[in-house]
Write an enzyme that holds these catalytic residues in place. Structure first.
Site, PDB file in Angstrom:
ATOM      1  N   SER A   1       0.825  -1.206   0.000  1.00 19.09           N
ATOM      2  CA  SER A   1       0.000   0.000   0.000  1.00 19.09           C
ATOM      3  C   SER A   1       0.863   1.261   0.000  1.00 19.09           C
ATOM      4  CB  SER A   1      -0.901   0.014   1.236  1.00 19.09           C
ATOM      5  OG  SER A   1      -1.573   1.252   1.369  1.00 19.09           O
TER       6      SER A   1
ATOM      7  N   TYR B   1      -1.671   5.338  -4.806  1.00 18.63           N
ATOM      8  CA  TYR B   1      -2.557   6.486  -4.666  1.00 18.63           C
ATOM      9  C   TYR B   1      -1.777   7.703  -5.134  1.00 18.63           C
ATOM     10  CZ  TYR B   1      -5.651   3.845  -1.468  1.00 18.63           C
ATOM     11  OH  TYR B   1      -6.506   2.934  -0.901  1.00 18.63           O
TER      12      TYR B   1
ATOM     13  N   THR C   1      -5.474   2.038  -7.678  1.00 15.96           N
ATOM     14  CA  THR C   1      -6.796   1.980  -7.054  1.00 15.96           C
ATOM     15  C   THR C   1      -7.618   3.174  -7.509  1.00 15.96           C
ATOM     16  OG1 THR C   1      -5.928   0.805  -5.129  1.00 15.96           O
ATOM     17  CG2 THR C   1      -8.017   1.938  -4.852  1.00 15.96           C
TER      18      THR C   1
ATOM     19  N   ARG D   1     -15.944   5.833   7.954  1.00 17.72           N
ATOM     20  CA  ARG D   1     -15.880   4.634   8.785  1.00 17.72           C
ATOM     21  C   ARG D   1     -16.212   5.048  10.208  1.00 17.72           C
ATOM     22  NH1 ARG D   1     -10.413   4.007   5.564  1.00 17.72           N
ATOM     23  NH2 ARG D   1     -11.420   3.760   3.539  1.00 17.72           N
TER      24      ARG D   1
ATOM     25  N   LYS E   1      -7.507  -1.563  -9.800  1.00 16.35           N
ATOM     26  CA  LYS E   1      -8.230  -2.135  -8.656  1.00 16.35           C
ATOM     27  C   LYS E   1      -9.386  -1.220  -8.264  1.00 16.35           C
ATOM     28  CE  LYS E   1      -7.295  -3.903  -3.969  1.00 16.35           C
ATOM     29  NZ  LYS E   1      -8.268  -3.108  -3.197  1.00 16.35           N
TER      30      LYS E   1
ATOM     31  N   HIS F   1     -13.336  -2.234  -2.182  1.00 17.56           N
ATOM     32  CA  HIS F   1     -12.428  -1.728  -1.144  1.00 17.56           C
ATOM     33  C   HIS F   1     -12.723  -2.373   0.206  1.00 17.56           C
ATOM     34  CE1 HIS F   1      -9.389   1.628  -1.107  1.00 17.56           C
ATOM     35  NE2 HIS F   1      -9.389   1.305   0.166  1.00 17.56           N
TER      36      HIS F   1
ATOM     37  N   ARG G   1     -15.137  -0.590   2.566  1.00 13.22           N
ATOM     38  CA  ARG G   1     -14.615   0.528   3.354  1.00 13.22           C
ATOM     39  C   ARG G   1     -14.847   1.895   2.708  1.00 13.22           C
ATOM     40  NH1 ARG G   1     -11.056  -0.714   7.187  1.00 13.22           N
ATOM     41  NH2 ARG G   1      -9.646   1.017   6.805  1.00 13.22           N
TER      42      ARG G   1
ATOM     43  N   ASP H   1     -11.113  -9.194  -4.970  1.00  8.51           N
ATOM     44  CA  ASP H   1     -10.883  -9.178  -3.532  1.00  8.51           C
ATOM     45  C   ASP H   1     -12.162  -8.777  -2.821  1.00  8.51           C
ATOM     46  OD1 ASP H   1     -10.787  -6.250  -2.448  1.00  8.51           O
ATOM     47  OD2 ASP H   1      -9.563  -6.152  -4.249  1.00  8.51           O
ATOM     48  N   GLY H   2     -12.282  -9.218  -1.578  1.00 11.05           N
ATOM     49  CA  GLY H   2     -13.444  -8.876  -0.782  1.00 11.05           C
ATOM     50  C   GLY H   2     -14.097 -10.093  -0.174  1.00 11.05           C
TER      51      GLY H   2
ATOM     52  N   ARG I   1      -7.812  -8.758   4.880  1.00 11.62           N
ATOM     53  CA  ARG I   1      -8.042  -9.046   6.294  1.00 11.62           C
ATOM     54  C   ARG I   1      -7.615 -10.463   6.663  1.00 11.62           C
ATOM     55  NH1 ARG I   1     -12.621  -5.799   4.991  1.00 11.62           N
ATOM     56  NH2 ARG I   1     -12.823  -3.957   6.341  1.00 11.62           N
TER      57      ARG I   1
END
Length: 396
Positions: free
Chosen positions: A115, A138, A164, A173, A262, A286, A289, A317-318, A341
């Site tokens: 990241s 990013y 991304t 959040r 992504k 994401h 999120r 993903d997810g 995660r």
């Protein structure tokens, strides 16, 4: 030794078994950053639940003495059909952070995606892994900072960029607001006071955090003429650095290697990504999120696979927590999946040993699933191995 005993514990048989261990080890603000999602967390929950909608169609009376889990992603041979996804703030979860996760991925024969919001220098992360490492980009700090990080990634030997596209602003959040995540990271001493008990209640984590140097800056976000960006208000930095399709053209000129886009959830965006030179697409919301009430990633997979029509590789993903989840995604057309995660709980609970254990659980799960399906290779999985709800097909 205590970390090792946790990993070896018979309680850790499923990757989410690390979750309560992580909750006990790290402060609530850090745990909820890892564990939580946007708004009411509907998408967060649906990412996991949707796997229940697919059931298997095994080939019985078939003996599979050995399974081949290998696949090829962006030209790289991987021993496993899953990559480790980018997880920001990993160094707050454990001092080893991104370096530890990359090292575990390399030892397992798979790829790690770093990241932008990393507490470790990208050069150190790449040096720590024996496998391919991708850089998730990013545009924080502006184009100048992005250009510098892209060039550093090239020189360090990163294998691909992962851009991304789903963060024009940071999602809300609510757990982070309740826990004072912003105040703990960037507030004054007075603002921090009401949130300090959750930090002080984890003395072992606090000792490791202080020994590691305290709150890290972002060593891979260095605006021209300035030092590394401080870890103060990432949400504001993201809001000023939204990625557009035009930016992908500019990034494509800077980076001559493969690019994965992504954050795709629709066929239209998948075709846009192909038009802008993407070599792979990762279907992603994401991790639930950003915007809540989005379609689960697995649910979006058939539409995107149809739209791509074999032109580029499709990953997803997810909500991936089990080998059965990985198999179902591949049956629907994914080349591989990204797990976030699933390994980050292990990192928070037991450092690098926890990541190793999480990977091993997913590997063993995947092998067992293939053998029970009567399938010798991950590459042989297709839709004939699953019952797909009729409504999913009607969408096409």
């Amino acid at each position: 030794m205590k970390n090792a005993s946790r990993v070896a514990s018979p309680r850790v048989v499923f990757v989410e078994d690390f979750r309560p261990i992580a909750r006990r080890r790290i402060p609530r603000a850090v745990f909820d950053y890892l564990d939580g999602g946007a708004e009411g967390e509907v998408t967060l929950r649906e990412n996991c639940r949707v796997f229940d909608d697919l059931t298997f169609r095994p080939r019985h009376a078939v003996v599979v003495p050995k399974c081949d889990l290998s696949t090829r992603v962006l030209g790289f041979d991987l021993s496993l059909p899953f990559l480790l996804a980018p997880v920001g703030y990993s160094r707050l979860m454990h001092p080893g952070g991104e370096v530890a996760a990359a090292r575990a991925a390399g030892k397992a024969g798979t790829a790690y995606i770093l990241s932008t919001i990393s507490g470790h220098k990208l050069e150190d992360v790449k040096a720590g892994s024996s496998g391919p490492v991708f850089y998730q980009l990013y545009l924080m700090g502006g184009r100048g900072a992005a250009e510098a990080s892209i060039e550093r990634a090239r020189q360090a030997g990163f294998s691909a960029l992962v851009v991304t596209i789903d963060t024009p602003v940071a999602g809300i959040r609510e757990r982070d607001f309740r826990n004072g995540m912003k105040e703990l990271v960037s507030g004054s001493a007075l603002e921090k006071m009401r949130y300090l008990p959750q930090i002080l209640s984890r003395p072992r984590w606090l000792a490791g955090f202080l020994k590691d140097g305290g709150m890290p800056a972002l060593p891979n976000v260095v605006p021209p003429g300035k030092g590394p960006m401080e870890l103060i208000d990432v949400a504001a930095a993201l809001a000023a650095s939204a990625v557009t399709w035009a930016d992908l053209r500019w990034i494509r000129e800077l980076w001559r290697g493969p690019i994965m886009v992504k954050g795709v959830l629709t066929g239209d965006d998948a075709r846009h990504a192909i038009d802008e030179g993407a070599a792979a697409i990762s279907i992603s919301n994401h991790g639930g999120r950003q915007l809540d009430y989005l379609q689960a990633s697995l649910r979006a997979l058939p539409e995107v696979v149809r739209a791509v029509n074999g032109q580029v590789e499709v990953l997803m993903d997810g909500g991936v927590r089990r080998g059965t989840d990985i198999a179902k995604a591949i049956c629907l057309g994914a080349r591989a999946v990204l797990c976030g995660r699933a390994y980050a709980y292990g990192l928070a609970a037991a450092g690098e040993a926890g990541v190793h254990r999480a990977i091993e659980i997913l590997r063993t799960d995947s092998e067992r699933t293939l053998r029970l399906l009567g399938c010798a290779s991950i590459s042989e999985l297709d839709r004939s191995y699953v019952n797909v709800p009729r409504s999913w097909d009607l969408d096409g």
